[in-house]
Design an enzyme around this catalytic site. Sequence first.
Site, short mmCIF file in Angstrom:
data_model
loop_
_atom_site.label_atom_id
_atom_site.label_comp_id
_atom_site.label_asym_id
_atom_site.label_seq_id
_atom_site.Cartn_x
_atom_site.Cartn_y
_atom_site.Cartn_z
N CYS A 169 0.70 -1.11 0.03
CA CYS A 169 -0.16 -0.04 -0.10
C CYS A 169 0.81 1.29 0.01
O CYS A 169 0.30 2.48 -0.13
CB CYS A 169 -1.17 -0.07 1.07
SG CYS A 169 -1.92 -1.71 1.30
N HIS A 311 -2.76 8.14 5.55
CA HIS A 311 -3.05 6.61 5.19
C HIS A 311 -4.34 6.26 5.52
O HIS A 311 -5.21 5.63 4.86
CB HIS A 311 -1.90 6.08 5.57
CG HIS A 311 -2.04 4.44 4.87
ND1 HIS A 311 -1.93 4.12 3.69
CD2 HIS A 311 -1.98 3.40 5.76
CE1 HIS A 311 -2.00 3.03 3.30
NE2 HIS A 311 -2.19 2.33 4.82
N HIS A 348 -9.95 1.51 0.19
CA HIS A 348 -8.55 1.40 0.24
C HIS A 348 -8.18 0.69 -1.19
O HIS A 348 -8.44 -0.26 -1.40
CB HIS A 348 -8.02 0.53 1.40
CG HIS A 348 -6.51 0.52 1.54
ND1 HIS A 348 -5.85 1.08 0.76
CD2 HIS A 348 -5.62 0.09 2.42
CE1 HIS A 348 -4.56 0.81 1.09
NE2 HIS A 348 -4.46 0.27 2.09
#
Length: 425
Positions: A169, A311, A348
């Site tokens: 990620c 994030h 996400h």
Amino acid sequence: MKRVVITGMGVVAPNAVGLDNFSTAIQNGKSGIRFLPEMEQLKFACQVGGVPPVTPDLLGNYFSALTLKQLKAHGIRFGCIAGIDAWKDAGLSYPVEKESEPNWEAGCIFGAGMSGMSVIRSGIYMVDEGKVKRLGSSLIQQTMPSGISAHLSGILGLGNQVSTNASACSTGTEAIIMGLNRIRQGKAKIMLCGSCDSYGPYVWGGFDSMRVLCRKYNDSPTAASRPLSETAAGFVPGSGAGAMVLEDLDHALERGAKIYGEIIGGYTNSGGHRQGGTMTAPNPVGIQKCIQGALADADIGPEEIDAISGHLTSTMGDVLEIKNWSEALNRKGNEFPKINALKSMIGHCLSAAGSIESVAAILQLAEGFLHPSINCEDLHPEIAQVIDPDCIPQEKIAIPLNIIAKSSFGFGDVNSILIFKSYKS
């Protein structure tokens, strides 16, 4: 070192495709999360997700019928659309003639995750059935990790470094940092940087099995992604691509390019699976050192950061992330920077997350606003103990911004931080 600016951007996100549409969507707090019947049929616990609204008509604007027949990897399709849009937005020549000489001063670092997973699945079945000869000639270029950067290089005639990175990620943010350093060192004038990822059961199944996906909001998809919230119940999977053209400032000025902003620093590191860090959890010391490393690289003090594009995944990691920023910056309460979470609207997007969120960060910097973090009206009490709730915009706010930080953290205990600054001639 050379100064590096952003002169073009493109985005394929669950809530919008195209820069103008995306800017409108994030300012209005528009969610791109929806119920996915296929996930219900396959008995996934999480049955919602973010899939970009890419229609056949839109695909026809970028690819020929033959190319679409040969290119079925959704992640690569998303990446090519975002990359082409960024290139055109920068005012660079497009389409590029196949007979032309490569642009030796322009390259591409475009990250990817599991962008060709559905194609791999089909190929495996054909091999198992003894139909190897029917795999076709395009299987490798769709499934090799560097498929996206290879496709963009061919479309745009790029002759400098062409590469694909993969750091879970953290991928998209890391790709931009790599492009930044390439130009800083004088090894390229232009770098097309970004990342992409695909969607569907073969991409998201492992996460569902780990029980890290949200399973409590299948009946209310737009409320499912809840970063910073006390009722956050796991992350919502998403997909898409983000891209930006990074350019040597002198080169950009010479050709009269518009400039969205400047990248003044970036840093990547790993927590080494120590001090609480594991394959799936970050080492807090590693995160703090990454933040401080980015500040040092940008040559700024912690008090100069106006806002943070977090994030913030809608897991318990959100609490830790806020605490780490507070520790690293030595700022808390109402002295903490403004912070928001794009994942509240798009989920996400895995390897695509950092690049899509970086595009959002630059839009906010250039246009003077902060987008809302939706679904966090019930702020997590541990977060409220560290920062003033007013630091988190729940509606769009108009605000002049000078410096915004973008953070990305990934499986494998890897971290990336970018520092963007408004450009003043």
